[in-house]
Design an enzyme around this catalytic site. Structure first.
Site, PDB file in Angstrom:
ATOM      1  N   HIS A   1       0.804  -1.346  -0.103  1.00 60.42           N
ATOM      2  CA  HIS A   1       0.057  -0.089   0.042  1.00 60.42           C
ATOM      3  C   HIS A   1       0.959   1.072   0.193  1.00 60.42           C
ATOM      4  O   HIS A   1       0.701   2.257  -0.935  1.00 60.42           O
ATOM      5  CB  HIS A   1      -1.005  -0.179   1.160  1.00 60.42           C
ATOM      6  CG  HIS A   1      -1.529   1.346   1.370  1.00 60.42           C
ATOM      7  ND1 HIS A   1      -2.616   1.779   0.849  1.00 60.42           N
ATOM      8  CD2 HIS A   1      -1.147   2.329   2.429  1.00 60.42           C
ATOM      9  CE1 HIS A   1      -2.793   3.182   1.472  1.00 60.42           C
ATOM     10  NE2 HIS A   1      -2.160   3.406   2.360  1.00 60.42           N
TER      11      HIS A   1
ATOM     12  N   ASP B   1       6.335  21.404 -26.765  1.00 65.03           N
ATOM     13  CA  ASP B   1       6.420  19.934 -26.289  1.00 65.03           C
ATOM     14  C   ASP B   1       7.415  20.009 -25.147  1.00 65.03           C
ATOM     15  O   ASP B   1       7.886  21.041 -24.966  1.00 65.03           O
ATOM     16  CB  ASP B   1       6.646  18.847 -27.370  1.00 65.03           C
ATOM     17  CG  ASP B   1       6.140  17.456 -27.011  1.00 65.03           C
ATOM     18  OD1 ASP B   1       6.232  16.957 -25.975  1.00 65.03           O
ATOM     19  OD2 ASP B   1       5.219  16.885 -27.605  1.00 65.03           O
TER      20      ASP B   1
ATOM     21  N   TRP C   1       7.401  -0.087   3.795  1.00 65.41           N
ATOM     22  CA  TRP C   1       7.907   0.604   2.376  1.00 65.41           C
ATOM     23  C   TRP C   1       9.287   1.177   2.848  1.00 65.41           C
ATOM     24  O   TRP C   1      10.171   1.653   1.534  1.00 65.41           O
ATOM     25  CB  TRP C   1       6.999   1.881   2.038  1.00 65.41           C
ATOM     26  CG  TRP C   1       7.020   3.179   2.833  1.00 65.41           C
ATOM     27  CD1 TRP C   1       6.516   3.262   4.093  1.00 65.41           C
ATOM     28  CD2 TRP C   1       7.779   4.582   2.364  1.00 65.41           C
ATOM     29  NE1 TRP C   1       6.838   4.769   4.541  1.00 65.41           N
ATOM     30  CE2 TRP C   1       7.881   5.144   3.669  1.00 65.41           C
ATOM     31  CE3 TRP C   1       8.742   4.740   1.384  1.00 65.41           C
ATOM     32  CZ2 TRP C   1       8.176   6.416   3.501  1.00 65.41           C
ATOM     33  CZ3 TRP C   1       9.228   5.850   1.461  1.00 65.41           C
ATOM     34  CH2 TRP C   1       9.089   6.893   2.267  1.00 65.41           C
TER      35      TRP C   1
ATOM     36  N   SER D   1      12.983   6.105 -14.087  1.00 65.92           N
ATOM     37  CA  SER D   1      11.756   7.127 -14.647  1.00 65.92           C
ATOM     38  C   SER D   1      11.824   8.320 -14.209  1.00 65.92           C
ATOM     39  O   SER D   1      11.739   9.246 -15.022  1.00 65.92           O
ATOM     40  CB  SER D   1      10.565   6.119 -14.475  1.00 65.92           C
ATOM     41  OG  SER D   1       9.368   7.126 -14.528  1.00 65.92           O
ATOM     42  N   SER D   2      11.774   8.665 -12.836  1.00 66.91           N
ATOM     43  CA  SER D   2      11.846   9.948 -12.127  1.00 66.91           C
ATOM     44  C   SER D   2      12.846  10.820 -12.754  1.00 66.91           C
ATOM     45  O   SER D   2      12.830  12.009 -12.887  1.00 66.91           O
ATOM     46  CB  SER D   2      11.934   9.811 -10.688  1.00 66.91           C
ATOM     47  OG  SER D   2      10.596   9.273 -10.183  1.00 66.91           O
TER      48      SER D   2
ATOM     49  N   HIS E   1      13.376  11.727   3.502  1.00 71.55           N
ATOM     50  CA  HIS E   1      12.806  12.843   3.655  1.00 71.55           C
ATOM     51  C   HIS E   1      12.633  14.146   2.452  1.00 71.55           C
ATOM     52  O   HIS E   1      11.698  14.583   2.449  1.00 71.55           O
ATOM     53  CB  HIS E   1      13.570  13.925   4.984  1.00 71.55           C
ATOM     54  CG  HIS E   1      12.706  14.731   5.462  1.00 71.55           C
ATOM     55  ND1 HIS E   1      11.260  14.794   6.094  1.00 71.55           N
ATOM     56  CD2 HIS E   1      12.685  16.222   4.925  1.00 71.55           C
ATOM     57  CE1 HIS E   1      10.826  15.947   6.227  1.00 71.55           C
ATOM     58  NE2 HIS E   1      11.496  16.916   5.496  1.00 71.55           N
TER      59      HIS E   1
ATOM     60  N   GLU F   1      12.069  13.326  -0.354  1.00 66.97           N
ATOM     61  CA  GLU F   1      10.977  12.498  -1.058  1.00 66.97           C
ATOM     62  C   GLU F   1       9.742  13.160  -0.700  1.00 66.97           C
ATOM     63  O   GLU F   1       9.000  13.310  -1.526  1.00 66.97           O
ATOM     64  CB  GLU F   1      11.118  11.189  -0.914  1.00 66.97           C
ATOM     65  CG  GLU F   1      10.252  10.335  -1.463  1.00 66.97           C
ATOM     66  CD  GLU F   1       9.546  10.051  -2.822  1.00 66.97           C
ATOM     67  OE1 GLU F   1      10.766  10.516  -3.818  1.00 66.97           O
ATOM     68  OE2 GLU F   1       8.655   9.954  -3.392  1.00 66.97           O
TER      69      GLU F   1
ATOM     70  N   TYR G   1       9.055  15.758   0.382  1.00 69.01           N
ATOM     71  CA  TYR G   1       8.737  17.214  -0.262  1.00 69.01           C
ATOM     72  C   TYR G   1       8.672  17.092  -1.747  1.00 69.01           C
ATOM     73  O   TYR G   1       7.939  17.779  -2.317  1.00 69.01           O
ATOM     74  CB  TYR G   1       9.911  18.084   0.166  1.00 69.01           C
ATOM     75  CG  TYR G   1       9.719  18.634   1.554  1.00 69.01           C
ATOM     76  CD1 TYR G   1       8.756  19.398   1.796  1.00 69.01           C
ATOM     77  CD2 TYR G   1      10.492  17.936   2.708  1.00 69.01           C
ATOM     78  CE1 TYR G   1       8.508  19.826   3.185  1.00 69.01           C
ATOM     79  CE2 TYR G   1      10.244  18.188   3.992  1.00 69.01           C
ATOM     80  CZ  TYR G   1       9.159  19.172   4.268  1.00 69.01           C
ATOM     81  OH  TYR G   1       9.178  19.212   5.250  1.00 69.01           O
TER      82      TYR G   1
ATOM     83  N   SER H   1      -1.493  26.820  -5.723  1.00 66.87           N
ATOM     84  CA  SER H   1      -1.190  28.176  -6.033  1.00 66.87           C
ATOM     85  C   SER H   1      -1.436  28.714  -7.293  1.00 66.87           C
ATOM     86  O   SER H   1      -1.595  29.750  -7.406  1.00 66.87           O
ATOM     87  CB  SER H   1       0.433  28.383  -5.943  1.00 66.87           C
ATOM     88  OG  SER H   1       0.780  28.244  -4.718  1.00 66.87           O
TER      89      SER H   1
ATOM     90  N   HIS I   1      15.273  13.184  11.966  1.00 64.90           N
ATOM     91  CA  HIS I   1      14.263  13.075  12.820  1.00 64.90           C
ATOM     92  C   HIS I   1      13.295  11.908  12.800  1.00 64.90           C
ATOM     93  O   HIS I   1      12.263  11.832  13.351  1.00 64.90           O
ATOM     94  CB  HIS I   1      13.291  14.345  12.560  1.00 64.90           C
ATOM     95  CG  HIS I   1      12.561  14.377  11.334  1.00 64.90           C
ATOM     96  ND1 HIS I   1      12.530  15.600  10.589  1.00 64.90           N
ATOM     97  CD2 HIS I   1      12.131  13.837  10.400  1.00 64.90           C
ATOM     98  CE1 HIS I   1      12.016  15.693   9.147  1.00 64.90           C
ATOM     99  NE2 HIS I   1      11.759  14.167   9.123  1.00 64.90           N
ATOM    100  N   HIS I   2      13.585  11.033  11.667  1.00 66.49           N
ATOM    101  CA  HIS I   2      12.803   9.771  11.608  1.00 66.49           C
ATOM    102  C   HIS I   2      13.333   8.827  12.552  1.00 66.49           C
ATOM    103  O   HIS I   2      12.812   7.494  12.512  1.00 66.49           O
ATOM    104  CB  HIS I   2      12.780   9.527   9.894  1.00 66.49           C
ATOM    105  CG  HIS I   2      11.969  10.139   9.234  1.00 66.49           C
ATOM    106  ND1 HIS I   2      10.770  10.119   9.082  1.00 66.49           N
ATOM    107  CD2 HIS I   2      12.101  11.198   8.352  1.00 66.49           C
ATOM    108  CE1 HIS I   2      10.172  11.059   7.950  1.00 66.49           C
ATOM    109  NE2 HIS I   2      11.073  11.804   7.805  1.00 66.49           N
TER     110      HIS I   2
ATOM    111  N   THR J   1       7.173  27.334   5.277  1.00 60.76           N
ATOM    112  CA  THR J   1       5.571  26.411   5.192  1.00 60.76           C
ATOM    113  C   THR J   1       4.487  27.564   5.512  1.00 60.76           C
ATOM    114  O   THR J   1       3.423  27.502   5.162  1.00 60.76           O
ATOM    115  CB  THR J   1       5.621  25.212   5.988  1.00 60.76           C
ATOM    116  OG1 THR J   1       6.828  24.524   5.369  1.00 60.76           O
ATOM    117  CG2 THR J   1       4.308  24.448   5.261  1.00 60.76           C
TER     118      THR J   1
ATOM    119  N   LYS K   1       4.060  29.909   3.031  1.00 61.38           N
ATOM    120  CA  LYS K   1       2.822  29.771   2.094  1.00 61.38           C
ATOM    121  C   LYS K   1       1.358  29.824   2.458  1.00 61.38           C
ATOM    122  O   LYS K   1       0.643  30.017   1.902  1.00 61.38           O
ATOM    123  CB  LYS K   1       3.490  28.318   1.632  1.00 61.38           C
ATOM    124  CG  LYS K   1       4.659  28.356   0.635  1.00 61.38           C
ATOM    125  CD  LYS K   1       5.116  26.796   0.400  1.00 61.38           C
ATOM    126  CE  LYS K   1       5.908  26.981  -0.846  1.00 61.38           C
ATOM    127  NZ  LYS K   1       5.648  27.110  -2.157  1.00 61.38           N
TER     128      LYS K   1
ATOM    129  N   ARG L   1       2.105   1.034  15.086  1.00 62.38           N
ATOM    130  CA  ARG L   1       1.607   1.087  13.624  1.00 62.38           C
ATOM    131  C   ARG L   1       2.016  -0.189  13.372  1.00 62.38           C
ATOM    132  O   ARG L   1       2.774  -1.067  13.893  1.00 62.38           O
ATOM    133  CB  ARG L   1       2.226   2.328  12.920  1.00 62.38           C
ATOM    134  CG  ARG L   1       3.627   2.068  12.894  1.00 62.38           C
ATOM    135  CD  ARG L   1       4.321   3.383  12.033  1.00 62.38           C
ATOM    136  NE  ARG L   1       4.202   3.473  10.609  1.00 62.38           N
ATOM    137  CZ  ARG L   1       5.153   4.065  10.051  1.00 62.38           C
ATOM    138  NH1 ARG L   1       5.870   4.758  10.536  1.00 62.38           N
ATOM    139  NH2 ARG L   1       4.977   3.940   8.505  1.00 62.38           N
TER     140      ARG L   1
END
Ligand code: HEM
Ligand SMILES: [Cu+2]
Length: 526
Positions: A78, A107, A143, A170-171, A254, A256, A258, A269, A303-304, A329, A332, A451
């Site tokens: 998931h 293009d 994951w 791909s990215s 991390h 990622e 963002y 926006s 922080h993870h 943040t 924004k 979790r």
């Protein structure tokens, strides 16, 4: 010489193939955008059904429907699919459709690479999904792919590593294309600081992708060699260190997160000024805030992992640097609110999703700040509080912005207005359902529910039941979204070129649906 001339004449406007070959061989940014968006939607329904199986199991304590190992496969797949198969491809779909249209470019810069960047994705998806039927089942280690579990698992772990490599490739190809297009193919007069904010956020996201995907590739390659070729990068018995994996992984992951939210900021926006009939408040500060968030995202990764045991100075550094991200943040959120202030607001579906984004994403930002407090995180790490946090930023953040963007640009893409009444139903059921699923998870986490478990203690029952009811409500209301999209493709009120009264930008100067080739001669921007 004559060959070169011939080749030159040949290139261009012969009839393009139709049927399946049109899609397989296409180099058209609009076709490729459509492919990405359909791929993402299919993956949303597949990873979404896994979520419903997870929630069905968690409706009651005890084991009802799944065995623990299969439950872990469901949570892992998931997460992997939602991130790499849904949110990232959806944003790539938006980039393909909108970046050339917003820049006045005919293009993308590298159309053939664009085709490859998309078509290797279904291969990765098949590798991931088919591993459910392999011996030992799909990957079940989360994951985050932590060793030692990821070193011990069966064949599906190797396939997943391959799939991650493919998705990363791909990215990277997509990002090279997007950066080159933005830097080289803007219409005359369209300076960087005049670009629509969506284009800015994608430019910065593309740099993040190029910087971090190789790190992920390195991490999973080390897993691969640990698994198959006798290395011991992460194996303590051989002198390796499993915590080193966590450092490398989060140095990728991390930034990622963002990557998963900056394009969302871009979409919101675009939408909020349109339906406020005012220009975006603080355009330049939005650009600088996006860049600051991107830069800061590289120095907060640990922080993870406050619970692995690190020096107090390191804890303080990662805690305070994380909190610093709240400043750009906050800029924004302030700017979006100020854009709406005294605007002549209307509340069509894209605007509803954008407003919900601002309110609910902010809740996720706040719970992030709570988690950033090292001593608090040591209590809350790996509890449902974290699950609540990242679903507020990813569902009511990333996913809601995707809905906002689809409703916003669908008339431009299909040439038809979507069904506003169904859109509103989709919005309200989603926003209510989403909060019923994820808000109680804060309480579960604070009360200590871990979790990634298929079973739980009795005292957690009520909040879990509420969450499961909300999940089915949220899940099934996405079928309304599917109906809205299909209806708009098949027909409906014809959309004018300028779909929304207050919308600005080059995409609204071309007819709806946008013709197959647009901006063959570049427009001039004043
Ligand atoms: C103000 C902004 C944010 C702050 C301060 C923040 C902080 C944190 C912290 C401290 C954790 C670790 C919790 C733990 O595992 O104990 C965390 C987890 C997480 N955050 Fe955020 N976060 C923010 C924004 C975001 C955004 C924008 C996203 C994605 C769009 C995101 C996605 C995640 C995910 C997916 C996890 C869980 C990772 C995992 O363990 O699987 N966060 N966040
Ligand atoms: Cu983080």
């Amino acid at each position: 010489m004559s060959d070169a001339v011939h080749a030159h004449e040949d290139h261009g406007h012969h009839a393009h193939p139709s049927g399946i070959m049109r899609w397989l061989t296409t180099t058209n940014h609009k076709d490729i955008g459509t492919l990405y968006l359909w791929f993402s939607l299919i993956m949303l329904f597949s990873a979404g059904s896994m979520a419903l199986m997870i929630r069905a199991e968690l409706f009651q304590p005890g084991l009802q429907l799944t065995q623990p190992d299969f439950f872990n496969q469901l949570t892992t797949m998931h997460g992997l699919i939602m991130i790499f198969g849904v949110i990232m491809p959806a944003f790539s779909g938006f980039a393909n459709w909108q970046v050339p249209l917003m820049l006045g470019a005919p293009d993308m810069a590298f159309p053939r690479m664009n085709n490859w960047a998309f078509w290797i994705l279904p291969v990765a998806a098949i590798l991931l999904l088919s591993s459910f039927v392999l011996p030992g089942g799909a990957v079940a280690g989360g994951w985050t792919m932590y060793p030692p579990l990821y070193i011990q698992g069966g064949i599906s772990y190797d396939l997943t590593i391959l799939a991650v490599h493919i998705m990363g490739l791909s990215s990277i190809m997509g990002s090279i294309n997007i950066i080159t297009t933005i830097l080289n193919m803007r219409a005359p007069g369209l300076t960087l600081m005049k670009m629509p904010l969506f284009v800015w956020t994608w430019l910065i996201t593309a740099y993040l992708l190029i910087a971090t995907m190789p790190v992920l590739a390195g991490a999973v390659t080390m897993l691969l060699t640990d698994r198959n070729f006798g290395t011991h990068f992460f194996n303590a018995a051989g002198g390796g260190d499993p915590v080193m994996f966590q450092h490398i992984f989060w140095f990728f992951a991390h930034p990622e997160v963002y990557i998963l939210i900056l394009p969302a900021f871009g979409i919101v926006s675009q939408v909020i000024p349109t339906f406020s009939r005012k220009p975006l408040f603080g355009y330049a500060s939005m650009v600088y805030a996006t860049a600051s968030i991107a830069i800061l995202s590289f120095i907060v990764w640990a922080h993870h992992m406050f619970t692995v045991g690190m020096p107090v100075a390191a804890q303080l550094f990662f805690m305070l640097s994380t909190m610093l991200i709240a400043v750009p943040t906050g800029v924004k959120v302030f700017n979006w609110t100020a854009t709406m202030w005294k605007g002549s607001l209307t509340f069509e579906t894209p605007m509803l999703f954008a407003i919900a984004f601002v309110c609910l994403f902010t809740i996720g930002g706040f719970s992030g700040l709570v988690l950033a407090i090292a001593p608090v995180d040591i209590q809350l790490h790996d509890t449902y509080y974290v699950v609540a946090h990242f679903h507020y930023v990813l569902v009511s953040g990333a996913l809601f912005s995707i809905f906002a963007g689809i409703y916003y640009w669908l008339p431009k893409w299909t040439g038809h207005m979507y069904d506003e009444r169904l859109g509103k139903w989709h919005f309200w059921l989603s926003v209510i359902g989403m909060n019923i699923v994820f808000f109680p998870m804060h309480f579960l986490g604070l009360a200590g529910m871990p979790r990634r478990i298929p079973d739980y203690s009795l005292q957690f029952t009520e909040f879990n039941q509420i969450a499961t009811v909300g999940a089915f409500m949220f899940g099934f209301s996405q079928l309304i979204f599917l109906v809205v999209v299909l209806k708009a493709i098949r027909g409906g009120v014809k959309a004018p070129a300028q779909v929304w009264e207050g919308a600005e930008g080059l995409e609204w100067t071309v007819p709806s649906p946008a013709p197959y080739h647009t901006f063959v001669t570049a427009p001039v921007v004043k």
